[in-house]
Design a protein around this motif. Structure first.
Motif, PDB file in Angstrom:
ATOM      1  N   ALA A 265       0.864  -1.228   0.024  1.00  0.00           N
ATOM      2  CA  ALA A 265      -0.136   0.045   0.113  1.00  0.00           C
ATOM      3  C   ALA A 265       1.000   1.238  -0.091  1.00  0.00           C
ATOM      4  CB  ALA A 265      -1.196  -0.024   1.154  1.00  0.00           C
ATOM      5  N   LYS A 266       1.907   1.062   0.766  1.00  0.00           N
ATOM      6  CA  LYS A 266       2.740   2.274   0.736  1.00  0.00           C
ATOM      7  C   LYS A 266       3.456   2.587  -0.554  1.00  0.00           C
ATOM      8  CE  LYS A 266       3.932   1.945   5.675  1.00  0.00           C
ATOM      9  NZ  LYS A 266       5.018   1.781   6.954  1.00  0.00           N
ATOM     10  N   VAL A 267       3.909   1.442  -1.202  1.00  0.00           N
ATOM     11  CA  VAL A 267       4.552   1.767  -2.523  1.00  0.00           C
ATOM     12  C   VAL A 267       3.502   2.109  -3.326  1.00  0.00           C
ATOM     13  CG1 VAL A 267       5.386   0.413  -4.492  1.00  0.00           C
ATOM     14  CG2 VAL A 267       6.034  -0.166  -2.000  1.00  0.00           C
ATOM     15  N   TRP A 268       2.299   1.730  -3.446  1.00  0.00           N
ATOM     16  CA  TRP A 268       1.226   2.324  -4.248  1.00  0.00           C
ATOM     17  C   TRP A 268       1.175   3.653  -4.049  1.00  0.00           C
ATOM     18  CZ3 TRP A 268      -1.262   1.668  -8.667  1.00  0.00           C
ATOM     19  CH2 TRP A 268      -2.543   2.252  -8.802  1.00  0.00           C
ATOM     20  N   ARG A 269       0.813   4.144  -2.874  1.00  0.00           N
ATOM     21  CA  ARG A 269       0.665   5.588  -2.448  1.00  0.00           C
ATOM     22  C   ARG A 269       1.706   6.632  -3.046  1.00  0.00           C
ATOM     23  NH1 ARG A 269      -1.430   3.600   2.477  1.00  0.00           N
ATOM     24  NH2 ARG A 269       0.260   4.019   3.437  1.00  0.00           N
ATOM     25  N   SER A 270       2.921   5.932  -2.961  1.00  0.00           N
ATOM     26  CA  SER A 270       4.079   6.695  -3.343  1.00  0.00           C
ATOM     27  C   SER A 270       4.368   6.797  -4.664  1.00  0.00           C
ATOM     28  CB  SER A 270       5.561   6.047  -2.921  1.00  0.00           C
ATOM     29  OG  SER A 270       5.756   4.921  -3.195  1.00  0.00           O
ATOM     30  N   LEU A 271       3.678   6.002  -5.591  1.00  0.00           N
ATOM     31  CA  LEU A 271       3.330   5.815  -7.015  1.00  0.00           C
ATOM     32  C   LEU A 271       2.555   6.935  -7.418  1.00  0.00           C
ATOM     33  CD1 LEU A 271       3.927   2.219  -7.949  1.00  0.00           C
ATOM     34  CD2 LEU A 271       5.580   3.858  -8.030  1.00  0.00           C
ATOM     35  N   VAL A 272       1.410   6.953  -6.793  1.00  0.00           N
ATOM     36  CA  VAL A 272       0.260   7.796  -7.313  1.00  0.00           C
ATOM     37  C   VAL A 272       0.090   9.247  -6.523  1.00  0.00           C
ATOM     38  CG1 VAL A 272      -1.220   5.720  -7.744  1.00  0.00           C
ATOM     39  CG2 VAL A 272      -1.390   6.760  -5.550  1.00  0.00           C
ATOM     40  N   ALA A 273       1.227   9.448  -5.593  1.00  0.00           N
ATOM     41  CA  ALA A 273       0.991  10.908  -4.616  1.00  0.00           C
ATOM     42  C   ALA A 273       1.077  12.066  -5.720  1.00  0.00           C
ATOM     43  CB  ALA A 273       1.987  10.479  -3.746  1.00  0.00           C
ATOM     44  N   ASP A 274       2.051  11.883  -6.739  1.00  0.00           N
ATOM     45  CA  ASP A 274       2.065  13.012  -7.646  1.00  0.00           C
ATOM     46  C   ASP A 274       0.912  12.901  -8.644  1.00  0.00           C
ATOM     47  OD1 ASP A 274       4.512  13.565  -6.647  1.00  0.00           O
ATOM     48  OD2 ASP A 274       5.790  12.106  -7.927  1.00  0.00           O
ATOM     49  N   PHE A 275       0.137  12.039  -8.953  1.00  0.00           N
ATOM     50  CA  PHE A 275      -1.131  12.271  -9.754  1.00  0.00           C
ATOM     51  C   PHE A 275      -2.272  12.773  -9.119  1.00  0.00           C
ATOM     52  CE2 PHE A 275       1.860   9.210 -11.426  1.00  0.00           C
ATOM     53  CZ  PHE A 275       2.062   9.487 -12.748  1.00  0.00           C
ATOM     54  N   LEU A 276      -2.600  12.256  -7.855  1.00  0.00           N
ATOM     55  CA  LEU A 276      -3.814  12.556  -7.233  1.00  0.00           C
ATOM     56  C   LEU A 276      -3.651  12.457  -5.530  1.00  0.00           C
ATOM     57  CD1 LEU A 276      -6.963  12.905  -7.396  1.00  0.00           C
ATOM     58  CD2 LEU A 276      -7.234  10.693  -7.418  1.00  0.00           C
ATOM     59  N   THR A 277      -4.139  13.553  -5.211  1.00  0.00           N
ATOM     60  CA  THR A 277      -3.886  13.612  -3.715  1.00  0.00           C
ATOM     61  C   THR A 277      -5.232  13.848  -2.916  1.00  0.00           C
ATOM     62  OG1 THR A 277      -1.874  14.759  -3.818  1.00  0.00           O
ATOM     63  CG2 THR A 277      -2.719  14.967  -1.791  1.00  0.00           C
ATOM     64  N   ILE A 278      -5.717  13.096  -1.993  1.00  0.00           N
ATOM     65  CA  ILE A 278      -7.042  13.121  -1.389  1.00  0.00           C
ATOM     66  C   ILE A 278      -6.659  13.141   0.116  1.00  0.00           C
ATOM     67  CG2 ILE A 278      -9.038  11.752  -0.919  1.00  0.00           C
ATOM     68  CD1 ILE A 278      -8.790  10.356  -3.567  1.00  0.00           C
ATOM     69  N   LYS A 279      -7.283  14.407   0.858  1.00  0.00           N
ATOM     70  CA  LYS A 279      -7.015  14.454   2.311  1.00  0.00           C
ATOM     71  C   LYS A 279      -8.064  14.755   2.847  1.00  0.00           C
ATOM     72  CE  LYS A 279      -2.543  16.667   1.244  1.00  0.00           C
ATOM     73  NZ  LYS A 279      -1.739  17.974   1.700  1.00  0.00           N
ATOM     74  N   THR A 280      -8.353  14.452   4.140  1.00  0.00           N
ATOM     75  CA  THR A 280      -9.419  14.358   4.875  1.00  0.00           C
ATOM     76  C   THR A 280      -9.471  15.300   5.921  1.00  0.00           C
ATOM     77  OG1 THR A 280     -10.256  12.172   4.423  1.00  0.00           O
ATOM     78  CG2 THR A 280     -11.386  13.231   6.350  1.00  0.00           C
ATOM     79  N   ILE A 281     -10.312  16.457   6.064  1.00  0.00           N
ATOM     80  CA  ILE A 281     -10.204  17.438   7.339  1.00  0.00           C
ATOM     81  C   ILE A 281     -11.457  17.226   8.016  1.00  0.00           C
ATOM     82  CG2 ILE A 281      -9.904  19.933   8.006  1.00  0.00           C
ATOM     83  CD1 ILE A 281      -8.391  20.130   5.537  1.00  0.00           C
TER      84      ILE A 281
END
Length: 390
Positions: A265-281
Motif C-alpha cells: 500500500a505504501k508503494v502504491w501511495r508513493s506511486l500515485v502521490a504525484d497524480f492524485l492527492t486526497i486529504k480528509t479534514i
C-alpha cells in the motif's frame, strides 16, 4: 473864533461904505444949490469916492481870499478829523477786542478758580475721611493686643485651602489636595484659639472625605494600558493554517514479511502521490485573513484600549468597562485563544476590568466658606481695605 472875527470886520467895512454912499447922496440931493459952490471941491470928492471903492474892492478881495483860505482850512481840518476818527475807531475796535479777550480770560480764570475750589473741597473731605479712618485703624490696632502676627496664619490657611481646591478640581490630584488641607489645619492649630475649632472640624471633614475616595491611581491604569498597546503587534491572530497530513511521513517499508500488505500500500501511495492527492479534514475550514484585515483587527483592539485609557484618566467608569469588554471580545474572536501571549493579555485585561477608576470628587470643600468668614472677621475688618488683596 478867527473866522467869526473876519466876518464881523467885513460886515463893518461894508456898512461903513454904504453909510458913506448915503451921506454923499443925501448931500447931493439936499443941497443942489450948493453944487456950483462945490464945483471946486468935486474933483476932491470923486477921488475920495474912488478911494473908498478901491478900499471896498480890496476888502471884498480880502474877504474872498479869507473865505477860500477858510475853506481850505476847513477841508484840511475835516480830512484830519476823518483820519483821526478812523484811527480812533480802529483803536476802539482793538480796545473792544482786547476787552472781550480779557473778559473771556476772566471767565476762564473764574471757572478755574471754581474748579480749584471744588477740588480743594473734595480733597478736604477725603482728608477728613482719611483722618477718621486713620483714627479708627489706630483704635483697632490698639485693641488688637498683639494678635496680629498669629492672625496672619488664618490667611495662610485660607490660601492653602484654595490651592487644595485648584488641585482637586483642575488636576484631579487628590493626594496633593489632602496634604494642603493637612497643612492648613496645622496653621490653625498653631493659633491655640478655641474659637477656630468649628473651622478645624470642617477641615477634618474635608480630609476624611478625600481620604475615602478611590485610592486607585488613574495614571497607573493609563500607563498599564499604554504598555499593553505596545504588545498588540506581537499577539498571534487566529488565521487559517494548512493541516498536516498524518500519512505523509509514513512511507517507509517494513522489513517484516508479515507487513507485505502495508508495504504494498505504501508503494502504491508513493506511486500515485504525484497524480492524485486526497486529504480528509475533520475540523471546520476557516477563511484566510488578509493582511489588511489583520491590520484592521489590531487597530480596532488598539483603539479600544485608547478609549479605555482616556476614560480612566477622566474617571468615567462606564466607558472604561465598555471599552475593555469590547477589547476582550476582539481578542476572543480574532486572536489565538490557546497562545500564551493571548492568554496573558486576556488576564491583564480582566484584571484591569476589575479595577474601579471612578472617583466622585466633591463639588466644594466644607471648610472653604467658614474659613473665608473667619478671615473677614479676624483680618480684613482689622486691616481695612489693605487685606482685600489676600
Amino acid at each position: 473864533m478867527a473866522d467869526n472875527k473876519d466876518n464881523s470886520t467885513q460886515q463893518e467895512a461894508i456898512e461903513n461904505a454904504a453909510n458913506k454912499k448915503e451921506t454923499v447922496n443925501k448931500s447931493a440931493s439936499s443941497a443942489p444949490s450948493t453944487r456950483q459952490a462945490d464945483t471946486s471941491k468935486k474933483s476932491s470928492g470923486n477921488g475920495l469916492l474912488w478911494f473908498v471903492v478901491l478900499v471896498i474892492f480890496l476888502l471884498v478881495i480880502g474877504m474872498a481870499g479869507a473865505g477860500y483860505w477858510y475853506y481850505l482850512q476847513q477841508s484840511n481840518a475835516s480830512q484830519q478829523t476823518s483820519i483821526v476818527q478812523q484811527q480812533q475807531l480802529s483803536q476802539f475796535n482793538a480796545i473792544e477786542k482786547e476787552r472781550t479777550a480779557i473778559n473771556a480770560s476772566l471767565r476762564e480764570v473764574t471757572q478755574t478758580n471754581e474748579a480749584l475750589k471744588n477740588s480743594l473741597n473734595e480733597l478736604k473731605s477725603k482728608n477728613d475721611a482719611l483722618d477718621i479712618q486713620l483714627k479708627s485703624t489706630l483704635e483697632q490696632l490698639n485693641n488688637m493686643e498683639g494678635r496680629r502676627p498669629a492672625d496672619w496664619l488664618i490667611a495662610e490657611a485660607d490660601y492653602l485651602v484654595r490651592m487644595a481646591g485648584r488641585k482637586l478640581w483642575l488636576e484631579n490630584d487628590v493626594r496633593t489636595a489632602i496634604l494642603l488641607l493637612v497643612n492648613a489645619d496645622k496653621r490653625l492649630k498653631s493659633l491655640a484659639d478655641p474659637s477656630i475649632l468649628p473651622v478645624r472640624a470642617h477641615l477634618a471633614e474635608d480630609i476624611q472625605t478625600l481620604q475615602q475616595l478611590n485610592p486607585v491611581s488613574q495614571s497607573s491604569v493609563a500607563l498599564a494600558l499604554s504598555g499593553m498597546m505596545a504588545q498588540i503587534d506581537k499577539l498571534p491572530l487566529d488565521t487559517f493554517e494548512k493541516p498536516e497530513d498524518s500519512d505523509s511521513n509514513d512511507t517507509q517499508l517494513s522489513e517484516s514479511t508479515d507487513d507485505w500488505k502495508d508495504n504494498l500500500a505504501k508503494v502504491w501511495r508513493s506511486l500515485v502521490a504525484d497524480f492524485l492527492t486526497i486529504k480528509t479534514i475533520e475540523e471546520p475550514v476557516e477563511p484566510v485573513m488578509s493582511l489588511q484585515a489583520q491590520f484592521l483587527v489590531k487597530e480596532q483592539l488598539r483603539l479600544q484600549l485608547m478609549h479605555a485609557q482616556s476614560a480612566a484618566l477622566k474617571a468615567e467608569a462606564g466607558l472604561y468597562q465598555q471599552s475593555l469588554q469590547y477589547a476582550l471580545t476582539i481578542l476572543n474572536d480574532k486572536f489565538k485563544s490557546g497562545s500564551t501571549q493571548v492568554t496573558g493579555f486576556v488576564n491583564a485585561l480582566q484584571n484591569l476590568m476589575g479595577t474601579d477608576v471612578s472617583r466622585p470628587i466633591p463639588s466644594e470643600l466644607a471648610s472653604q466658606q467658614p474659613l473665608e468668614k473667619l478671615l473677614d472677621s479676624r483680618v480684613k475688618q482689622v486691616f481695612g481695605q489693605g487685606a482685600s488683596a489676600l
